[in-house]
Structures are given as structure tokens and as C-alpha cells.
Write a protein that holds these residues in place. Sequence first.
Motif, PDB file in Angstrom:
ATOM      1  N   LEU A 167       0.854  -1.193   0.000  1.00 32.96           N
ATOM      2  CA  LEU A 167       0.000   0.000   0.000  1.00 32.96           C
ATOM      3  C   LEU A 167       0.885   1.237   0.000  1.00 32.96           C
ATOM      4  N   ASP A 168       2.067   1.094   0.570  1.00 31.16           N
ATOM      5  CA  ASP A 168       3.023   2.192   0.629  1.00 31.16           C
ATOM      6  C   ASP A 168       4.405   1.560   0.454  1.00 31.16           C
ATOM      7  N   PRO A 169       5.129   1.968  -0.580  1.00 29.13           N
ATOM      8  CA  PRO A 169       6.431   1.325  -0.825  1.00 29.13           C
ATOM      9  C   PRO A 169       7.376   1.415   0.369  1.00 29.13           C
ATOM     10  N   LEU A 224      -4.599  -7.273   1.674  1.00 31.56           N
ATOM     11  CA  LEU A 224      -3.823  -8.498   1.465  1.00 31.56           C
ATOM     12  C   LEU A 224      -4.643  -9.538   0.708  1.00 31.56           C
ATOM     13  N   ILE A 225      -5.951  -9.593   1.000  1.00 25.16           N
ATOM     14  CA  ILE A 225      -6.799 -10.540   0.284  1.00 25.16           C
ATOM     15  C   ILE A 225      -6.859 -10.154  -1.192  1.00 25.16           C
ATOM     16  N   SER A 226      -6.908  -8.840  -1.454  1.00 25.02           N
ATOM     17  CA  SER A 226      -6.962  -8.404  -2.855  1.00 25.02           C
ATOM     18  C   SER A 226      -5.688  -8.796  -3.592  1.00 25.02           C
ATOM     19  N   LEU A 227      -4.596  -8.984  -2.868  1.00 20.05           N
ATOM     20  CA  LEU A 227      -3.349  -9.427  -3.502  1.00 20.05           C
ATOM     21  C   LEU A 227      -3.256 -10.944  -3.578  1.00 20.05           C
ATOM     22  N   GLN A 262      -3.006 -12.859  -1.067  1.00 21.52           N
ATOM     23  CA  GLN A 262      -2.060 -13.300  -0.045  1.00 21.52           C
ATOM     24  C   GLN A 262      -2.868 -13.734   1.177  1.00 21.52           C
ATOM     25  N   THR A 263      -3.675 -14.773   0.965  1.00 21.06           N
ATOM     26  CA  THR A 263      -4.611 -15.156   2.010  1.00 21.06           C
ATOM     27  C   THR A 263      -3.912 -15.618   3.279  1.00 21.06           C
ATOM     28  N   ALA A 264      -2.818 -16.352   3.111  1.00 20.38           N
ATOM     29  CA  ALA A 264      -2.130 -16.862   4.304  1.00 20.38           C
ATOM     30  C   ALA A 264      -1.654 -15.694   5.162  1.00 20.38           C
ATOM     31  N   LEU A 265      -1.089 -14.710   4.513  1.00 18.79           N
ATOM     32  CA  LEU A 265      -0.604 -13.541   5.251  1.00 18.79           C
ATOM     33  C   LEU A 265      -1.783 -12.745   5.818  1.00 18.79           C
ATOM     34  N   ALA A 266      -2.856 -12.636   5.039  1.00 21.63           N
ATOM     35  CA  ALA A 266      -4.040 -11.905   5.502  1.00 21.63           C
ATOM     36  C   ALA A 266      -4.581 -12.551   6.774  1.00 21.63           C
ATOM     37  N   ARG A 267      -4.606 -13.876   6.778  1.00 21.71           N
ATOM     38  CA  ARG A 267      -5.117 -14.583   7.948  1.00 21.71           C
ATOM     39  C   ARG A 267      -4.219 -14.330   9.153  1.00 21.71           C
ATOM     40  N   ARG A 268      -2.915 -14.423   8.907  1.00 24.73           N
ATOM     41  CA  ARG A 268      -1.981 -14.223  10.007  1.00 24.73           C
ATOM     42  C   ARG A 268      -2.116 -12.806  10.572  1.00 24.73           C
ATOM     43  N   THR A 269      -2.155 -11.842   9.655  1.00 25.81           N
ATOM     44  CA  THR A 269      -2.261 -10.450  10.077  1.00 25.81           C
ATOM     45  C   THR A 269      -3.564 -10.212  10.833  1.00 25.81           C
ATOM     46  N   ALA A 270      -4.658 -10.749  10.295  1.00 28.67           N
ATOM     47  CA  ALA A 270      -5.958 -10.547  10.942  1.00 28.67           C
ATOM     48  C   ALA A 270      -5.938 -11.135  12.346  1.00 28.67           C
ATOM     49  N   LEU A 271      -5.362 -12.331  12.471  1.00 32.63           N
ATOM     50  CA  LEU A 271      -5.332 -12.955  13.791  1.00 32.63           C
ATOM     51  C   LEU A 271      -4.431 -12.169  14.746  1.00 32.63           C
ATOM     52  N   GLN A 272      -3.400 -11.546  14.189  1.00 32.51           N
ATOM     53  CA  GLN A 272      -2.558 -10.707  15.046  1.00 32.51           C
ATOM     54  C   GLN A 272      -3.329  -9.471  15.512  1.00 32.51           C
TER      55      GLN A 272
END
Lengths: 504, 548
Positions: free
Chosen positions: A72-74, B153-156, B158-168
Motif C-alpha cells: 500500500l506504501d512502498p 492483502l486478500i486483494s493481492l 495473499q490469504t495466508a498472510l491476511a489470515r496471520r495479520t488478521a489474527l494478530q
Amino acid sequence: MGQRNLDVLLTTEGTYPVEHGGVSTWCEQLLRRVSGVRFQVMTVMANPYLSPRRELPASVTDWIQVPLWGTLDPAENWRRGLAESARRIRLTTPAVVRDTFLPAFSRVVEACWSPEPVDGREFGARLLDLHRLFAAHDYQALMKNRAVWHWYREAVTERFGPRFGLEPNLDDVAQSLSWLYRFLVVVATPVPRTDITHASAAAFCAIPGVLARQMHGVPLLLTEHGVFLREQYAGIGRLALPPFQKRALLGLVQAVARAAYATADVVAPVAAFNTRWEREMGVDPARIRVIYNGIDPDEYRPRPRPQPASPHPPSPVVVSVARIDPAKDLSTLLQAAALVGRDRPDCRFVVYGSVSAPDHYEELLALRADLGLQERFVFAGHRDDAAAVYAEGDVVVLSSISEGFPYSVVEAMMCERPVVATDVGGVPEAVGSAGVLVRPRDPEAMAAAILRLIADPAGAQALGKQGRERAQSLFTAGKFAGQYEALYHELSVRTREGACGDGS
Amino acid sequence: MGPEGAGGVAQVIARLREMGAVPLDAWHVAALLEMEGWSDEDARRLDYPDLFALARAAYSEAVRAVDRTFVPARPARTLLRRLATDAWRFLRGVMFAMPMVISGWASLAVGLSLWAYAGFDVPEATGIAIAVLASFLATGGFTQAMSRRGLFLISLRQTALARRTALQFVAAGILWAAVAGIGLGLVLMLVPVLRWETIRMALLYYPYLCLIWLFLGLLYMLQREFTFTAVVAAGIGVVYLLVHSPLLAGLPVHTAVLIAHAVGLTWCAAMSGALALWFFARRAHGEAPESGGRRISEHWPSVIIQVYPFFLYGLFYFAFLFTDRVLAWSVPGLSPQALWFTGRYESGMTWASLALLLPMGVVEVGIHRFVGLLFREQPGVVLAARSPDLGRRVIRLWRRLQTGVIAAGALAVLLTELLMHLLVRTGTLYVAPLLDPVSGWVFGWAAVGYVLLAGGLLNVLMLFITNQPWPAVRATVTALAVSLAVGFVASRFWYRCFAATGCTPDTLLRYPQAAAGLVAGALVFWWLSGRAVRRALDGADYLLYLNA
């Protein structure tokens, strides 16, 4: 060696270590074989979520990723602390943008789209101005400032559009500026201090070298595989993009390539063929040194073809090791396979390579179905044990329309396999007289060559042996590594003696 | 294939034409020819020193051709398909407001909800109300910030990362809610303004409520509005069935309800967490796994800088939503303690929440129209030289959408009125706003407030989508301040203006007037956010770049 290790920054773009392919193989060879060097690898890549395809060799002390998209931001790339980020945002005032950044930015943009070919040195200096501003401020706050947009929109409307005879729309303006916003991330990335920068393409990944050359006199070595600029002309030309956007992108790509060419102390193409473009772009032939790719003769040793447990004589197999990519022109290979099938319906074709262009793969599958080749033509995916793959083929084929110095040809030769390859790029330099060259996009010629080799196993075998001899004398990993070691030391000595301190 | 004979330039141009290529410059010609297998030798055969010379000669001939081959692809969609898509989006928008409506209605209709029970006495109900308010304040910022980052992240893909981030984010929310809860508990116990029964209930319900908001936030982030509503409805069902089941039959009703609430709320949090993980897993299926041994992790300082305005928005938005209630509960003289929950006020609010359903449907349809027009349809049509046209067209749409939202709101209020009359006439239900002046006042104010709120939410979504959270934060903070000021004056002093009519301070004209604060705040929220949208759209072309 009794000397201290040299520190080299090896920069790549969309290749090593996140993708397979020739450039990645070349990087592996360089990193594993060149001794007395500590490498930092910097990769300009599509997004931060790509993983290395293989473990990085021990000689690599650091892997610096420069993702262009996917943030979202480089500033996410540079992993600065909260306080530092906040400080930069605070420092990036509207006055800084207006009075300092915008003039520097506009000089870069004007240069990209000037009607005359840009002076590479000059452009490099403009990039350095931007680099220094990025180094002290917040990237997003500089680039996404409203004033930048307004200046750019006016410039496109009043100058760039009319210059190309076009009336750009807002999508053209927004797209082209957002590319600058993404690509200039490379300019904003901090450059580690090393003894040498080694860029693997005259592309955006050469920018850190262009900057380091000007800031600290660090010599820049530029290796060219395919000619980046030429590939971009072909690639961007093919894209379904509005004409203004194509021109904008090519203007930027060409300016960057010229800066790389103009700054490099030594340009080391992988084949003499590339020097045509380099000279055309103003590189002094005295700065050019061809260094051919090399491979390990022990790894790629002749092996017998695996024999199926069948009483009949085995049917011939044609192997091609190539990514599924338009540049490899596998549609010509498919057509050639159909022609071969008329005389030798038992002949099978196997293509080993990962899919780098999924749409293109779909087209190829459709063509294969049209030609009725589902049974005889197999896309077998990427294999790590390339040496074993060549053994499966009676003939190894490369159908590319563009090549640097293809490993698959040299590897096949080293494995004593007869080669049929298109006469493009550095292929003739690799093959010499130890293989069959055909014109690109010529399925008849390709089919004829394949049929000839299948029909004459003794001749094919002799050609294979000739190939191994040639490869062993010219294209070994040892020779390749020795040449780069010598070149690194030569460049580092030059630096120490201050021979190139002024960048000349 | 190869060039033979004379007329090299003509041959090149003919070949380019066959290829359908319009060269951008001489090097482009050279590159195209090379890709066709032409070499320097071919050029020499045509009397040019090399391929570049031939390309230059050909290009200077061909230069008059400008590439105008590009025709932007427009997906052809039938009217029927468009209507079906709109209807689906409308329903999703309605679903967005549904959980609040369902749970309010359950307490009106059966006297039981996920956290409400008609049989609780006022100090206990006040405790729960405090827990609801405190839990929204503690978690609102986290759910907003999580959505922002997670959706990106979901739009990219990157679901695994999105899940991790959301849980964090959920973990951070839990941690913060715990700290805030302990702080709240200490304050409530040390400052003796509330009874122990109130404090006890607040501390009992607060952790459960924090958990369900955070876990429901995951479903909200995954844009699972239907699931979200179903989980809440099922949770209420669990509470109802448990209370009426033989399992808890031996216990006093009061205890049974407490147990049922604990089970229902836990069920809701667990279900939304489990379903969210399941949706994550389903979405991740087919994506490249995080192989290569590299687990990508967020760089939190960057994430914090990106999301903190959204965090502030979430925090202030919920504060604003509850201001009028807190003012109503704290009118002096009304209650034996600092805060005194009132069911009459709440039932007015519950009926008014119906007024949100239709406008939220319009908001959901509208936001997609807005994105389509601004980012997809218009940029390729409006010439850069005529950039103000873009803003004009999008502003026209925005006005239409605002009109639509307000009209849908008015219709919803009207339908709610009709429904109330119908229910009273058929004797199906006791309808407080028609029968009780307190509820009546609250319903009247809050219905207007909610319609304006929906209009404001449309604006805020537009601001978020165009990456401008700050005007939304400012509008929300101002709305909070206005709601507080107006609600305070209205609930404390307005009755004096009506003194001549014989109204007394301690009857209908006092605490329900706090809801006037909601109207004033919502009006400010709507107006300020609308002004920000309008300003942004005046320079709409910049938004194309800002969001690229």
C-alpha cells in the motif's frame, strides 16, 4: 588468495532467486563458482510475496528485495521504525515537494519522453538527484502529492501527448504516472556500499549501480543476457495497452537502459550478438567484453537414453527445455511436431519448463488440440535434474525467437545430444558447427532437421560428440568463473588506483 | 520468410502490416524484425549496412501511422444481469445492518437476546449496557484497522498472510481489551458511582462481548455479511433454546439466562472464528502456498502508519453511536446511580434501527456504482485536457446516490410506522413507540438520525475507497462532539422551553431528548463527510493516481 574478500552487489530483475530460467542459472553459477567474493543480492521483483526457488549459496551475505507492487506504501520495503517514518513524513512538507522535489522529478520525466534519445549520463545524474531526495523524505508523501499529479497531467496534456500525436485520456495519465511511482521505488531504495556493483540486465536493476557509481565511484559491471531493451520493445509492443501508455513505458525503459549503458565500466554480454544493440545504444566497443555462460561438464555428462522394457525399438523422443513463454515460440515447435508426425507418427515431443505466461500456455494447449497432438506432445513442467532430462531425448530442440546465450543448448551439447536450434541471439555462437541451425518461426525447416537427425542415428551421435567437445573447450563453469573473478579484480584494482574515480 | 530482392523498406512495412504492428520508433522496428528472424545479413542483402539502418529507414516511412488500434475492452452486461447484481448487493447491504436489528428485535419480541434479558433488573441491565458500550469502544478501532489491512492483502491473493495479520490484530485487540477492561473495572470499583450489581454484570459481559466483536470482525473483513447475520441469529437461537430447555430447568431463571448468555456468546465468537478460518482456508485453496521456507511477515511500523486513521475512525464512530444513550442514562434525577439503563429508550432505538436497513442496501449498491464509474468507466473516456468532466460526472452520481439513500430511509421510516400500526391494530405485539411517549420520542429522533447516518456512511465508504481516511475521522470526531453537546442540552435543559405547555421536567420531555444529539451528530457527520467527498470529487482525476 591472501587478499581480502571483494564485496559485490549483484542486482537482478524478476529472475534470481525468485524465478527459474537462464538468468537464474547464470546467477547460481556466479554465486557458487566465483571465489574470493562476498555477494549481496538485490532483486527487483513484482511483489514482496515471492520466495526463493532454491536456497541461497553461502557466498550470499544478504538478499535485498525491491518489490515494486504489492504494497500500500512502498515504504514497507525499507522497514523503517515508527519514529523514523513519522519524522520523514513530517519533513516532507508541501514546500519541499513544490520547490525541491517537483523540479527534480520533472527533469527525470522530461528526459524519459524527450523527442531526442536521452543522454544516459545526464539521466543517471537526474536519478541521483531524486535518490538523494528520497533518502531524506517520505516516498509516498513526495510521489503522491497533489502538486505532482497536477504538474504531470498538464505536462502530458500540453507536451507529451502532442509530441506523440496523441490525445491522452485520464487513464493514460494515471497509469503512466503510477508506473513512475512504482518503478522509482528502485531509485529510492538505499544502496549498500560494496566494491563492485554487478547488474544482470540494463534494466531497473542497474539503477543501484548507476547511483553507486556516481556517489562512491563503485565500478559498475553490466551483464546482458537477452537485450533487455529489445525484449521490452517486443514485449510492450505486444501488450494490449493504449498507445500513449506503451510510449510512456518504453520512454522510461529506454532512458534507464541508456543510463546503465552509459555508466557501466564494463559491459559483459553473454554473447557477441548482444553487442549490436549495445553499440547501437552508444556503448564504446572498448568497454564490451563477451563472457559466455559456462556449465559443469561433470554434471552434464553423456548418459545413455533410458530404455523402456519393450521388445520393440524405442520410438524417437524430441526434448525441449524452455519456459512456456511467447519468446520460446513453442507454437512453431508444435507445428513442427505435426509435420514430423507425417513421416514418424511414433516420434514424441516433451517440453520441460515452468509456465511463465499462463495465457500463452492456454493458447498452446488449444493449438496442440487443433493439431491432434495430445498424445505425442507433452508439457512436462519444470525439472530440477536438467542433466537427466537431456538423456531422454534423441534430439534436443530450441525454438526461441529471441535468446541471449541459452543454457539449454550448451547443456544439451555437453550431454552429447544433437541440437536443432533457431538462428537467433547468441545461439549460433553456442552451436557453431556442432548442431543444426534453422530460421526462427519456420516449422518446415525445423521438422526437416529433426527428421534428418532421427533418420541418421550415427550422424546424430557424431554431432552430439562434436557438441560435447565444443562445449568442453569453450563453455565450462570453470572458465566462466575464472573470467568473472579476473574481471572483478581488475575493476576493484581500478577503483583502488582511482583510475575511474571521475566516472569516465 | 526472409527478405529477398529489392525494396527493403517496402518489404519491412508490408511485414509490419501483416503482423498488425504499429512501430513506436526505429528500435521497435528493429526488435520486431529480429523477433521475426531478420538479421544484419538480411539487411545487407537489401543494401542497408545493418538491421538498425533498415529499421530507421522503414520507420521514417512508417512514422505517419499512429497506433490507434487499442480498443478498451468493455464487458457487455445485460440489463437483467446488472439488476441481479444490484439486487444481490442491495441484500448484502441490508445484511450489514441486520445483526443489530435482529438482536434488538429478539429482545422486544421474546425478551431475550444474545446479551439482553427482559427479566434483568435495571442495575443489572445497566451493567450489560456499559459492557456493550465499553466493548465496542475497546474493539472498534481494531476491527476497522484489521479490515483495512486484511482486505488489501486478500486483494493481492495473499490469504495466508491476511489470515496471520488478521489474527494478530485480533490478538492485539484481545490484549488491549483486557488491559482496558481491567482499567475499567478498577475505575468502576474505586469511583463509587455504580452499584456492585451493575459493576459485576459489566465485568461479566465485557470479555464475551469484546471477543464476539473481534471474531465477527473477521467475517466482516471477509465480506461474509450473510454468514455474519446467520451466526448472530443462531446465537440468539441458542440462548433462547437453552433458557427453555430442560438442561437448565432446575436453575433459577436468572442463573439460567446468565449461563445461556455465556454459552450463546461463546458459541457466536467460536463460530465466527471457525467460519472465518474456514473461509480463509477455502480462499487460500488454489493460491500458491508459502513455500520456499519463507514466511512473509508484516512490517508493523508501516502497517500502523497505514491503518491508524482507520483505527481512530472505528473508535470515534462507536463512541458517537452510543453518546446519546449514555446521556440518556445519566440524566440527573432519573436514576439512583450515575448510569441508569432504560428499556423504553432502547425500544425506541430498536424500532428506529429498522430505518437503517433499506438505506444500507442502497449504500452497498451505490458504492459499487461509484467505484465502477470513477475507476473503470470514465478514466478511459475523459480526455486529460478535459479532466474536470470526470469530477462533474461522478458528483452527479454521488448526488443521485445520496438522494437514493435518503429516499430509501424515508421509505423505511414510513414502512416501519405502518408496521407498528399494523401490529398494534392486530394486537400482535406491544409496540412501545406508539404507546409510550419516551419510546415515541426516541424512535422519532433516532429514525431521522439513522437515515442521515446511512448517508454519512456512504460518504465515508467513498472516502475510504479513495484512500482519504482523515476527512472521515474529522467528520466523526465533530459528530461525536456535536452529539454530546446537543444531546446534553436537549436532555437537561430543553424541558424548560416547554414548561409553559405544562410539561414537567421528570416526565417525557427529559432523557429521551438525548436522541436529538444523535440527529444533530448524524447531520454533522453526513454534511461534513459529504463536503469532503464533494471536495475530493472536484479534483476526482487526482484520485485515480492516489489509488493506483
